[in-house]
Structures are given as C-alpha cells and as structure tokens.
Design a protein around this motif. Structure first.
Motif, PDB file in Angstrom:
ATOM      1  N   GLN A  40       0.832  -1.207   0.000  1.00 46.87           N
ATOM      2  CA  GLN A  40       0.000   0.000   0.000  1.00 46.87           C
ATOM      3  C   GLN A  40       0.875   1.268   0.000  1.00 46.87           C
ATOM      4  O   GLN A  40       0.528   2.265  -0.622  1.00 46.87           O
ATOM      5  CB  GLN A  40      -0.879  -0.029   1.254  1.00 46.87           C
ATOM      6  CG  GLN A  40      -1.908   1.068   1.328  1.00 46.87           C
ATOM      7  CD  GLN A  40      -2.823   0.901   2.533  1.00 46.87           C
ATOM      8  OE1 GLN A  40      -2.574   0.084   3.418  1.00 46.87           O
ATOM      9  NE2 GLN A  40      -3.883   1.681   2.564  1.00 46.87           N
ATOM     10  N   ASP A  41       2.002   1.212   0.707  1.00 43.38           N
ATOM     11  CA  ASP A  41       2.854   2.401   0.887  1.00 43.38           C
ATOM     12  C   ASP A  41       3.884   2.597  -0.224  1.00 43.38           C
ATOM     13  O   ASP A  41       4.671   3.544  -0.167  1.00 43.38           O
ATOM     14  CB  ASP A  41       3.592   2.310   2.236  1.00 43.38           C
ATOM     15  CG  ASP A  41       2.640   2.510   3.405  1.00 43.38           C
ATOM     16  OD1 ASP A  41       1.528   2.999   3.175  1.00 43.38           O
ATOM     17  OD2 ASP A  41       3.013   2.159   4.543  1.00 43.38           O
ATOM     18  N   LYS A  42       3.919   1.691  -1.191  1.00 41.01           N
ATOM     19  CA  LYS A  42       4.923   1.809  -2.256  1.00 41.01           C
ATOM     20  C   LYS A  42       4.759   3.120  -3.023  1.00 41.01           C
ATOM     21  O   LYS A  42       3.648   3.476  -3.411  1.00 41.01           O
ATOM     22  CB  LYS A  42       4.809   0.627  -3.228  1.00 41.01           C
ATOM     23  CG  LYS A  42       5.570  -0.576  -2.706  1.00 41.01           C
ATOM     24  CD  LYS A  42       5.660  -1.678  -3.723  1.00 41.01           C
ATOM     25  CE  LYS A  42       6.530  -2.788  -3.128  1.00 41.01           C
ATOM     26  NZ  LYS A  42       6.826  -3.841  -4.041  1.00 41.01           N
ATOM     27  N   TYR A  43       5.876   3.804  -3.243  1.00 39.38           N
ATOM     28  CA  TYR A  43       5.934   5.076  -3.969  1.00 39.38           C
ATOM     29  C   TYR A  43       5.051   6.150  -3.317  1.00 39.38           C
ATOM     30  O   TYR A  43       4.734   7.145  -3.945  1.00 39.38           O
ATOM     31  CB  TYR A  43       5.523   4.903  -5.444  1.00 39.38           C
ATOM     32  CG  TYR A  43       6.378   3.916  -6.195  1.00 39.38           C
ATOM     33  CD1 TYR A  43       7.695   4.233  -6.571  1.00 39.38           C
ATOM     34  CD2 TYR A  43       5.901   2.656  -6.530  1.00 39.38           C
ATOM     35  CE1 TYR A  43       8.485   3.322  -7.247  1.00 39.38           C
ATOM     36  CE2 TYR A  43       6.695   1.740  -7.211  1.00 39.38           C
ATOM     37  CZ  TYR A  43       7.978   2.073  -7.567  1.00 39.38           C
ATOM     38  OH  TYR A  43       8.757   1.174  -8.239  1.00 39.38           O
ATOM     39  N   ARG A  44       4.614   5.911  -2.074  1.00 40.74           N
ATOM     40  CA  ARG A  44       3.807   6.937  -1.367  1.00 40.74           C
ATOM     41  C   ARG A  44       4.802   7.802  -0.598  1.00 40.74           C
ATOM     42  O   ARG A  44       5.090   7.540   0.575  1.00 40.74           O
ATOM     43  CB  ARG A  44       2.785   6.261  -0.445  1.00 40.74           C
ATOM     44  CG  ARG A  44       1.696   7.190   0.034  1.00 40.74           C
ATOM     45  CD  ARG A  44       0.541   6.437   0.682  1.00 40.74           C
ATOM     46  NE  ARG A  44       0.891   5.795   1.930  1.00 40.74           N
ATOM     47  CZ  ARG A  44       0.941   6.409   3.106  1.00 40.74           C
ATOM     48  NH1 ARG A  44       0.687   7.702   3.196  1.00 40.74           N
ATOM     49  NH2 ARG A  44       1.263   5.740   4.204  1.00 40.74           N
ATOM     50  N   PHE A  45       5.329   8.806  -1.278  1.00 38.43           N
ATOM     51  CA  PHE A  45       6.440   9.575  -0.716  1.00 38.43           C
ATOM     52  C   PHE A  45       6.014  10.535   0.396  1.00 38.43           C
ATOM     53  O   PHE A  45       6.861  11.073   1.088  1.00 38.43           O
ATOM     54  CB  PHE A  45       7.161  10.339  -1.846  1.00 38.43           C
ATOM     55  CG  PHE A  45       7.889   9.403  -2.778  1.00 38.43           C
ATOM     56  CD1 PHE A  45       9.109   8.847  -2.407  1.00 38.43           C
ATOM     57  CD2 PHE A  45       7.355   9.048  -4.008  1.00 38.43           C
ATOM     58  CE1 PHE A  45       9.776   7.967  -3.253  1.00 38.43           C
ATOM     59  CE2 PHE A  45       8.021   8.166  -4.856  1.00 38.43           C
ATOM     60  CZ  PHE A  45       9.233   7.635  -4.473  1.00 38.43           C
ATOM     61  N   SER A  55       4.618   9.071   6.589  1.00 34.49           N
ATOM     62  CA  SER A  55       5.428   9.556   7.705  1.00 34.49           C
ATOM     63  C   SER A  55       6.428   8.482   8.118  1.00 34.49           C
ATOM     64  O   SER A  55       6.252   7.299   7.793  1.00 34.49           O
ATOM     65  CB  SER A  55       4.527   9.908   8.889  1.00 34.49           C
ATOM     66  OG  SER A  55       4.075   8.719   9.492  1.00 34.49           O
ATOM     67  N   VAL A  56       7.439   8.895   8.851  1.00 38.90           N
ATOM     68  CA  VAL A  56       8.445   7.948   9.320  1.00 38.90           C
ATOM     69  C   VAL A  56       7.817   6.937  10.291  1.00 38.90           C
ATOM     70  O   VAL A  56       8.285   5.808  10.422  1.00 38.90           O
ATOM     71  CB  VAL A  56       9.659   8.706   9.912  1.00 38.90           C
ATOM     72  CG1 VAL A  56       9.333   9.285  11.282  1.00 38.90           C
ATOM     73  CG2 VAL A  56      10.903   7.832   9.976  1.00 38.90           C
ATOM     74  N   LYS A  57       6.716   7.374  10.927  1.00 36.40           N
ATOM     75  CA  LYS A  57       5.976   6.457  11.821  1.00 36.40           C
ATOM     76  C   LYS A  57       5.457   5.256  11.036  1.00 36.40           C
ATOM     77  O   LYS A  57       5.432   4.137  11.525  1.00 36.40           O
ATOM     78  CB  LYS A  57       4.787   7.191  12.449  1.00 36.40           C
ATOM     79  CG  LYS A  57       5.048   7.723  13.837  1.00 36.40           C
ATOM     80  CD  LYS A  57       3.732   8.191  14.419  1.00 36.40           C
ATOM     81  CE  LYS A  57       3.975   8.856  15.768  1.00 36.40           C
ATOM     82  NZ  LYS A  57       2.749   9.483  16.269  1.00 36.40           N
ATOM     83  N   ASP A  58       4.980   5.542   9.804  1.00 37.50           N
ATOM     84  CA  ASP A  58       4.492   4.446   8.936  1.00 37.50           C
ATOM     85  C   ASP A  58       5.612   3.433   8.716  1.00 37.50           C
ATOM     86  O   ASP A  58       5.389   2.229   8.725  1.00 37.50           O
ATOM     87  CB  ASP A  58       4.035   4.980   7.566  1.00 37.50           C
ATOM     88  CG  ASP A  58       2.786   5.827   7.669  1.00 37.50           C
ATOM     89  OD1 ASP A  58       1.955   5.531   8.538  1.00 37.50           O
ATOM     90  OD2 ASP A  58       2.646   6.791   6.894  1.00 37.50           O
ATOM     91  N   TYR A  59       6.824   3.972   8.505  1.00 38.10           N
ATOM     92  CA  TYR A  59       7.985   3.100   8.275  1.00 38.10           C
ATOM     93  C   TYR A  59       8.253   2.214   9.496  1.00 38.10           C
ATOM     94  O   TYR A  59       8.395   0.998   9.374  1.00 38.10           O
ATOM     95  CB  TYR A  59       9.210   3.956   7.946  1.00 38.10           C
ATOM     96  CG  TYR A  59      10.522   3.188   8.003  1.00 38.10           C
ATOM     97  CD1 TYR A  59      10.905   2.322   6.983  1.00 38.10           C
ATOM     98  CD2 TYR A  59      11.377   3.316   9.114  1.00 38.10           C
ATOM     99  CE1 TYR A  59      12.095   1.611   7.052  1.00 38.10           C
ATOM    100  CE2 TYR A  59      12.565   2.598   9.186  1.00 38.10           C
ATOM    101  CZ  TYR A  59      12.918   1.759   8.153  1.00 38.10           C
ATOM    102  OH  TYR A  59      14.092   1.041   8.221  1.00 38.10           O
ATOM    103  N   THR A  96      12.506   3.652   2.792  1.00 37.51           N
ATOM    104  CA  THR A  96      13.149   3.183   4.025  1.00 37.51           C
ATOM    105  C   THR A  96      13.758   4.367   4.773  1.00 37.51           C
ATOM    106  O   THR A  96      13.765   5.495   4.272  1.00 37.51           O
ATOM    107  CB  THR A  96      14.226   2.135   3.686  1.00 37.51           C
ATOM    108  OG1 THR A  96      15.169   2.728   2.797  1.00 37.51           O
ATOM    109  CG2 THR A  96      13.616   0.905   3.037  1.00 37.51           C
ATOM    110  N   LEU A  97      14.303   4.102   5.959  1.00 39.17           N
ATOM    111  CA  LEU A  97      14.776   5.184   6.828  1.00 39.17           C
ATOM    112  C   LEU A  97      15.807   6.104   6.150  1.00 39.17           C
ATOM    113  O   LEU A  97      15.663   7.334   6.226  1.00 39.17           O
ATOM    114  CB  LEU A  97      15.339   4.593   8.137  1.00 39.17           C
ATOM    115  CG  LEU A  97      15.592   5.592   9.259  1.00 39.17           C
ATOM    116  CD1 LEU A  97      14.343   6.404   9.608  1.00 39.17           C
ATOM    117  CD2 LEU A  97      16.110   4.892  10.509  1.00 39.17           C
TER     118      LEU A  97
END
Lengths: 320, 258
Positions: A151-156, A159-163, A237-238
């Motif tokens: 779902q988060d792919k290429y979703r720039f 938030s870092v929380k999502d990571y 990624t981070l």
C-alpha cells in the motif's frame, strides 16, 4: 567471525532442529517434498530457532519441548519466503532458483501453505494457549505489515511512523515472538518473557534498519541484487526519509519509478550517500541495539545471555 | 427446523466473517471475498438439526469458512493474474485469512482443533499437487483427491464437534459441487482439472464422451446423496438449504433428461 560461532555451545541442539526440519517437510507427495527440500537445502541463518533456544535457556530448558516452537517458527519463516518469492517474482534465493521459478507459482503457493500447516502442527505440541495467542497475533500482524508495504509503495508523503510500524510488523515481531515463545516454552518467569520479547523486538528493528542501510551501501555482489533495489521498488526506508529532508533531493526521489534507468537510479543513490542519511539511520539502529542490550541486564549471567548479547552486537556490525 | 432461523444464523455468520476479515485497502484492490453460501449452509446443518447455535459454534463455523477462503484465495494466484500488484495482494490476502483462522482458534482456545485442521490443510495441499499432475491416477484416486480437497476441513470440524455421521454426506455434497464447478469452467473454455483428467488420465476418455462421463459421475454421486439423506433421516425442510437446493434442482433436471 561467523554468526554460528556465537552460539557454538548449541551445536548439538541446532543439529537436532535441522534434523527435525527435514522430517517436518517430509511428504509422500514427491513434488511437494522436493519443493520443500529445495528451500530447506538452500540453508539460512536459522536465527529464529537460535533465538527460541537461547531464550528457553533462561528457564527450564528441555530441547524436546522447546524444539517444537523452534521448528514451527522456522517453518513459518520458510513458508513466508516461498510466498514472498511469488510476490516479488523472484527467480533466485540464497543462490538457488526459487520454487516458483523451478516449478510454478501454483506449486509455490501449495508448498507455502503446506509448510505453514506443518508449522502449526508442531506448535500444537505446546499446549499453553498463551503461546498460540502470541504466535497467531504475530502472524496476523506480519500479514498486515506486508500488505501495508505494498500500500505504501511510492507513497512519498508517508510519515516515518508508517515506516517504523511497517518494519515492526514485517521483521521485528517474529524475532520478538521467537524470543518470547522460547521463554514461554522454557517456562521462564513472566518478567523474563516480557524482557526477551522486548529484546527481540529491538534487535529486529535494528536488524531491519541495518538491512535498509545495506541496500544503499553494499555492492550488487554482496546483496545478490542491484543496490538501491528497495527504493526502485518503491519501498521508502529510513535512509530515504532522511535524504528527503533536502528539498532538491526530495523532488528527485519523488520521481523514482519502477522503470527508471539504471544510470538515473545510480545517480540518486550517489546523492543519497552524499547526505548524512546513512549516518543518522545507523545511529537509530544503534539506539535500538542499546535498548535491546538493556533488556538483558536483568537476566542472570549465563552462556545464553552472552550469546544473545553477542548476536545483537553482530547484527549491529554486519556489513552484508 | 425453522427455515427463518436458519437464514438468520447464516446471515449472522456471514457478517461475523466479514467483520473478521475486514481490510479496506485489501478488499478495494482485490474485491470483497465471496462467502460460499452452499458450504456455509452445510456447515450449519448439524446445528439446524439440533436447533442450537451458540457463539462458540459460530466461531468454529467461521473458522472453517476462513480456512476455505484462504485456500481458495491462493488458488487464484497464477502467473497470468491481472496485474503484479493484484497477484501480490492475492497471496497476502490468503496468508492473512490463514493467520485469522489460527487467531480465532487460539482465542477459543482449541489447540486440538488447530492440530486437526493443520493436518487437513497438509492433506489438502498434498492432494492439490497430486491432481495437478494427475496423469497416473485412476478415476477413484482422482475423485478421492477431489473429495479430500473439498471436504477435509469440514470433515475434521464435524468429527471434532461430534457430528461424525454427517461426514459422508458432506463429502458427497462438496464433491458434486466441485464437479459442477469443473463443468462450468470447461464450458467457459477455462482450465478444468476434471476434464484435463478425462483427457490425460489413466483411462483416457474420447473428447466426445467427456460430457456423458461427467453426467454418469454426477448421477452416481447424486444417488449416494439421496441414500445418505434417507439414512440420516433428514427432514424434508433441509431441501431449502442452499447446499441442497442446488442439488435437488439439478437432480430434477437429470431425472427429466434421463
């Protein structure tokens, strides 16, 4: 130093697990047995069984009881690898062809489902319902994490929380649960069970962040895939989060897409490496490792405690 | 058996399952899973007969449906799925449903059933592999594999809950349901393991005889079902249940044809 040296005193028990894994995947259906064996023989670090055994050493260690959780966790990990290879359309794993490439997607799906069922069969030798609740919760979370990754792919704009939530589910939880289940199977005190869960969680977070760093800093030969492959596939990624703090680089990163040329991709990786993104990501990984080591403070000194500490440190220093 | 009550139980169970598997992103991408109402009504049959269906029973029934959903979802993964993302999510959806059934049984907790169900899933996947390369199988072996694939989960659950006498009927009803699905796939020009077996199996069948062979099979199994329904002394009202209604409709058609 090799990872296996850090728990050499478990050699006999690890061999027992390896033997049990071979038996676990035995099937009278030849194709199913061949496919499972194909993956098993490709080897692997068996880090989850190691965490189970070491954690069980903090309680009343009985290999005949503990091995069931160790085998179950490795089988669950293997099942997820088989399905991951279908998800990633991967042809190679650990230097061998994947099941989907060697046979078909269908055979890979059946083999993964078979291995997962075998894992649960092993787990049921443990009659403690808490152990099952812990593991089943982790499996559901693991799946939710993998779905979130797509779902988060290429979703720039995530938030870092999502990571952090994603890597917790994707990697840290199963390591945390390996430690916790080892402690449960060893009937360690609830306090030690909790501490080992946290130890595994922090180690897992550090492990995944290190993995994400290595995706930028390692060579193609070390990784077995092109460097920067995660970003190319849209995984934020981070190091990418830190690199995106630079507005100019951020706009370049936001243009990354699946079909980007190798030259353009290498340019972006070079730009990311010029920032402090890797250094700051390593610092976060180290912070998780420190927290992991703190969890071990309360445990009485033992070979197992030393091995857990050494493995955590090894993970922090690994270069590939 | 009260038909209204049976409908209510069925609707409540469907809602319970949908609540369990609710995942907005997943289902927006690959679609809401379709609950097999025939299978669900079969699972509910013993409860209709004893006129009692508790919350715990609902958890058991939901588990059986979730496992089937997991296995069926993975069945949709092929190399020519609509898109790579859909394929990825289909794999993960199946894994997610598998995790959920384990979670439900862990929460009950019923470790013995986890073991029995795990054994059934092993068996199902072994038989799926068997029929995917069924060329050396006899007709009996092939049908045995299809029976196991379709009914091993329900059989395990029924035995576990003390409804063992229902197992032969469940096996036949689910086998006939599968055969009908195979015929539909074949008619639509899609791959059908049954018709592939007719073509390549041990007893090679001429293409002109496919449909007659299929109908003979259906008649045999229908006969078995009629016998089992009588033997179990099931009330005539069961014919209103989806699993039976489609069976009786077809029986009438075949009787007229015959």
């Amino acid at each position: 130093m090799k990872l296996t040296m850090l728990y050499s005193f478990l050699k006999t028990d690890i061999e027992e697990i390896e033997k049990e894994l071979s038996q676990a995947i035995h099937s009278d259906t030849i194709l199913l047995k061949d496919a499972s064996l194909h993956l098993l023989q490709a080897g692997g670090k068996r880090i989850r069984p190691v965490f189970v055994l070491l954690s069980a050493k903090t309680g009343q260690y009985d290999i005949h009881r503990v091995k069931n959780a160790a085998v179950a966790l490795e089988l669950i990990h293997m099942a997820s690898l088989v399905h991951d290879d279908v998800i990633d359309n991967a042809d190679m794993r650990r230097g061998r062809t994947t099941i989907q490439a060697e046979w078909s997607n269908q055979v890979a799906m059946y083999t993964g489902d078979y291995m997962f069922a075998r894992a649960l069969n092993y787990m049921t030798v443990i009659q403690d319902s808490t152990a099952h609740r812990i593991l089943s919760d982790a499996i559901v979370e693991l799946c939710i994490g993998e779905i979130a990754q797509i779902q988060d792919k290429y979703r720039f704009n995530q938030s870092v929380k999502d990571y952090f939530r994603r890597i917790k589910r994707k990697t840290a939880l199963l390591i945390a649960v390996s430690c916790q289940l080892g402690a449960v199977a060893g009937e360690a005190t609830p306090d030690i069970q909790k501490k080992l869960y946290r130890f595994g969680y922090y180690v897992g977070m550090a492990y995944q962040i290190t993995d994400d760093i290595l995706d930028f800093t390692s060579t193609e030969k070390e990784l077995g895939k092109p460097a920067g492959g995660d970003l190319l596939q849209g995984n934020i990624t981070l190091p990418v989060f830190y690199a995106m703090e630079n507005p100019e680089l951020s706009s370049k990163i936001k243009k990354v897409h699946e079909d980007m040329s190798d030259e353009d991709m290498q340019h972006i990786i070079g730009e990311i490496l010029k920032t402090d993104a890797i250094k700051r990501s390593s610092a976060i990984s180290q912070r998780y490792l420190v927290k992991a080591l703190e969890q071990l403070d309360a445990l009485p000194m033992s070979k197992a405690k030393k091995s857990l500490r050494d493995i955590a440190l090894f993970i922090g220093k690994r270069k590939y | 058996m009260n038909f209204k009550q049976s409908e209510r139980w069925m609707n409540e169970t469907v809602q319970h399952i949908l609540d369990q598997i609710h995942h907005p992103y997943l289902h927006a991408a690959i679609g809401q899973p379709e609950i097999d109402m025939d299978r669900l009504s079969l699972l509910l049959l013993p409860f209709y007969l004893k006129n009692k269906y508790t919350e715990l029973d609902q958890s058991y029934v939901s588990t059986a449906i979730l496992i089937q959903q997991a296995l069926d979802t993975h069945e949709k993964v092929s190399s020519n799925s609509e898109s790579h993302r859909i394929k990825q999510l289909t794999v993960l959806a199946g894994d997610y449903y598998s995790g959920l059934y384990y979670k439900i049984l862990s929460e009950i907790p019923d470790i013995e059933l986890i073991r029995k169900i795990a054994h059934s899933i092993e068996e199902i996947n072994e038989h799926k592999i068997e029929i995917s390369s069924a060329h050396s199988l006899s007709e009996n072996e092939f049908l045995r594999s299809l029976t196991k694939i379709e009914s091993s989960i329900i059989a395990s659950l029924f035995k576990h809950l003390g409804f063992e006498e229902m197992v032969p009927l469940a096996e036949k009803l689910l086998l006939i349901q599968r055969l009908k699905q195979e015929e539909v796939m074949f008619s639509d020009g899609k791959y059908s393991s049954l018709f592939d077996f007719f073509k390549h199996g041990k007893n090679h069948i001429k293409s002109s005889d496919y449909l007659i062979t299929y109908k003979v099979l259906l008649k045999q199994i229908s006969g078995d079902i009629e016998y089992l329904v009588q033997d179990l002394k099931l009330p005539s009202s069961v014919k209103n249940l989806p699993i039976f209604s489609s069976f009786y409709e077809k029986s009438i058609i075949y009787a007229e044809e015959g």
